[in-house]
Design an enzyme around this catalytic site. Sequence first.
Site, mmCIF file in Angstrom:
data_model
loop_
_atom_site.group_PDB
_atom_site.id
_atom_site.type_symbol
_atom_site.label_atom_id
_atom_site.label_comp_id
_atom_site.label_asym_id
_atom_site.label_seq_id
_atom_site.Cartn_x
_atom_site.Cartn_y
_atom_site.Cartn_z
ATOM 1 N N LYS A 127 18.958 5.702 5.332
ATOM 2 C CA LYS A 127 19.173 5.730 6.630
ATOM 3 C C LYS A 127 19.097 7.891 6.752
ATOM 4 O O LYS A 127 19.262 8.417 6.046
ATOM 5 C CB LYS A 127 20.139 6.131 6.548
ATOM 6 C CG LYS A 127 20.882 3.625 6.936
ATOM 7 C CD LYS A 127 21.081 3.072 7.566
ATOM 8 C CE LYS A 127 22.012 1.493 7.136
ATOM 9 N NZ LYS A 127 23.429 2.064 7.584
ATOM 10 N N HIS A 130 21.638 12.414 10.535
ATOM 11 C CA HIS A 130 21.478 12.874 11.630
ATOM 12 C C HIS A 130 22.840 13.856 12.070
ATOM 13 O O HIS A 130 23.342 14.043 11.339
ATOM 14 C CB HIS A 130 21.247 10.995 12.472
ATOM 15 C CG HIS A 130 22.447 10.273 11.945
ATOM 16 N ND1 HIS A 130 24.426 10.808 12.592
ATOM 17 C CD2 HIS A 130 22.454 9.204 11.698
ATOM 18 C CE1 HIS A 130 25.264 10.142 11.843
ATOM 19 N NE2 HIS A 130 23.841 8.653 11.776
ATOM 20 N N HIS A 133 26.019 12.860 10.934
ATOM 21 C CA HIS A 133 26.617 13.590 9.641
ATOM 22 C C HIS A 133 26.746 15.047 9.756
ATOM 23 O O HIS A 133 27.359 16.089 8.595
ATOM 24 C CB HIS A 133 25.237 13.001 8.608
ATOM 25 C CG HIS A 133 25.542 11.728 7.921
ATOM 26 N ND1 HIS A 133 23.848 11.023 8.508
ATOM 27 C CD2 HIS A 133 26.456 11.132 7.501
ATOM 28 C CE1 HIS A 133 24.518 9.800 8.144
ATOM 29 N NE2 HIS A 133 25.962 10.138 7.643
HETATM 30 N N1 ARG Z 1 28.681 7.043 3.407
HETATM 31 C C1 ARG Z 1 29.253 6.732 4.180
HETATM 32 C C2 ARG Z 1 29.593 7.428 6.239
HETATM 33 O O1 ARG Z 1 27.997 7.751 6.041
HETATM 34 C C3 ARG Z 1 31.008 7.991 3.954
HETATM 35 C C4 ARG Z 1 31.175 8.129 3.368
HETATM 36 C C5 ARG Z 1 32.642 9.012 2.871
HETATM 37 N N2 ARG Z 1 33.443 9.036 1.673
HETATM 38 C C6 ARG Z 1 34.257 7.653 1.080
HETATM 39 N N3 ARG Z 1 34.435 8.299 -0.189
HETATM 40 N N4 ARG Z 1 33.949 6.736 1.563
HETATM 41 O O2 ARG Z 1 30.207 6.031 6.896
#
Ligand code: ARG
Length: 575
Positions: A127, A130, A133
């Site tokens: 993905k 963007h 992030h």
């Molecule tokens: N990959 C997730 C997102 O883009 C964020 C991860 C956050 N960290 C975690 N330990 N849950 O929404």
Amino acid sequence: MKDYKKYIGSILGDIVSDMNVNEITAMVEVPSDEKMGDFAFPCFKLARVLRKAPNLIASDIAEKLSNEGIFEKVEAVNAYVNMFIDRGQLANELIKEVRDTGSDFGNSDVGQHKPVIVEYSAPNIAKPFHIGHIRSTVIGNALYKIMAAIGYDVIRINHLGDYGTQFGKMIVAYRKWGNKEDVEREPIKTLLSYYTRFHQESEKDPSLEDEARATFTKLEHGEEDETRLWQWFRDESLKEFNRVYDMLGITFDSYNGESFYSDKMARFIKELEEKKVMEPSMGANIVNMEDVGLGVALITKNDGSTLYITRDIAAAVYRKETYDFYKNIYVVASQQNLHFAQLKEILNRLGYEWYDDIVHVPFGLVSLEEGTMSTREGRVVFLEDVLTKSVEKTKEIIKEKNPNGENLDEIAAQVGIGAIVFQELSNNRIKDYTFSWDKVLNFDGETGPYVQYTHARCASLIRKGFNLETIKDFDESMLGEISTEYLKSDSAYALVKLLYNMPQVVLEAAGKYEPSVITRHIINIAQAFNRFYHEEKIITENEAEARAKLALAFATEKVLSKGLDLLGIKAPERM
Ligand code: ARG
């Protein structure tokens, strides 16, 4: 350096023995109007204790304080004692400290090497990385630097979103419509287009969803072909992410993301069952937290597959067992507030008494002027495009101002990327904001380029004042003895006070997990310096005066570059 408030509190404690020192120190105020001094002490409360009129107490205390060497002037005004710090002394103390500590100015050892995890960035494989992030990435990187500066041992983790049912969809889509060359040429944009197509087609043909679920289950069971494709998506995606991290100068100690925990969840599913934290519900397993207002968390689905939160339970315990963290900080959007509240509650119910050392540092939403971003609908702004565009635009501006400047590419990269990072860290992190090209690329006003430019101005003064080619040739012993009587003007003093406060500001930023505290402070410093610069001639005929003022420019240069560094921004010497 002295903590003036505490110091004044202790002197007052000696004078007024009827009250305890801490109580007195808490009463010392910083007046909003500088004409009333740097510190003030109201005597109303004492009047009750001493049974004497407050204005009489104030003049009594003022007289006694006048003998203290740290003040230039102490006056009693009605019930208040107004204290004016000796400006020369403060400047002297500051400059000495900056000379002694250099780029360590502002650091401290309150962290005592305790291990702290900062988890940030965590983009999802296949993905786009963007503009949404960027917040986690940039705030997290700043928090890492700030926590390290105050003495914590920080472990930086990128908890990649490299697992989950969406990989079933991606694999199905690739098999149906994919093309290897396209993926290799432009991995994320291509994979994203498959993902978008999957959602369009599955609306017409819901059986695709079942196929995706079955494919994900195969992946969970480690079947060869699915695993190979997944690994390939991950590798290609990481190549793209790393390009962005390189541009931002960001690194991690670990990229253990969700997939790392795929074989570590069974232990917790068993534990949740045995400790009766989890209950079966229509073939699935849930933790019911309705009683504490946290709803219900799904731990395993009725086909046995695990979820995002299941992996986070395993990850939290793994981190505790591996790093024995003092704090485990997650820099993740506020949309996930409930997720982290549930995670903590589940760990609590499992009996892990360190559950409260989990800290979710949330931040607000980024939207585009045309609406919220949606990966599914392909409405995204790519971070890499934003950074590249900002650097190009910066290059044009610099070229216009200084057509023969050297190192144009390097400086444009430092300023262009610094501008984006700085604006990201300018607002209170919890605020939502709308991404706008105009605002990001506006280099006037309270921006990163303005602070960087002020830093370069200080560097240029030092080069000029000491006849140097570059600031690297500067040795602070060239400053010699400082005659601080030349640093007593209002503008010099305002600057000295701000610089002096930097260590406190770093502590405040760490305590609140709020980098914008530093951003705002260095804007104030830059403005104070520019006022000083415009009101006074710095390199004067009088050598002692020039040296004193250059020493203040030197301290400003050091503090600004420190502040920028804590935010993850470069401080070029020339612009
Ligand atoms: N990959 C997730 C997102 O883009 C964020 C991860 C956050 N960290 C975690 N330990 N849950 O929404």
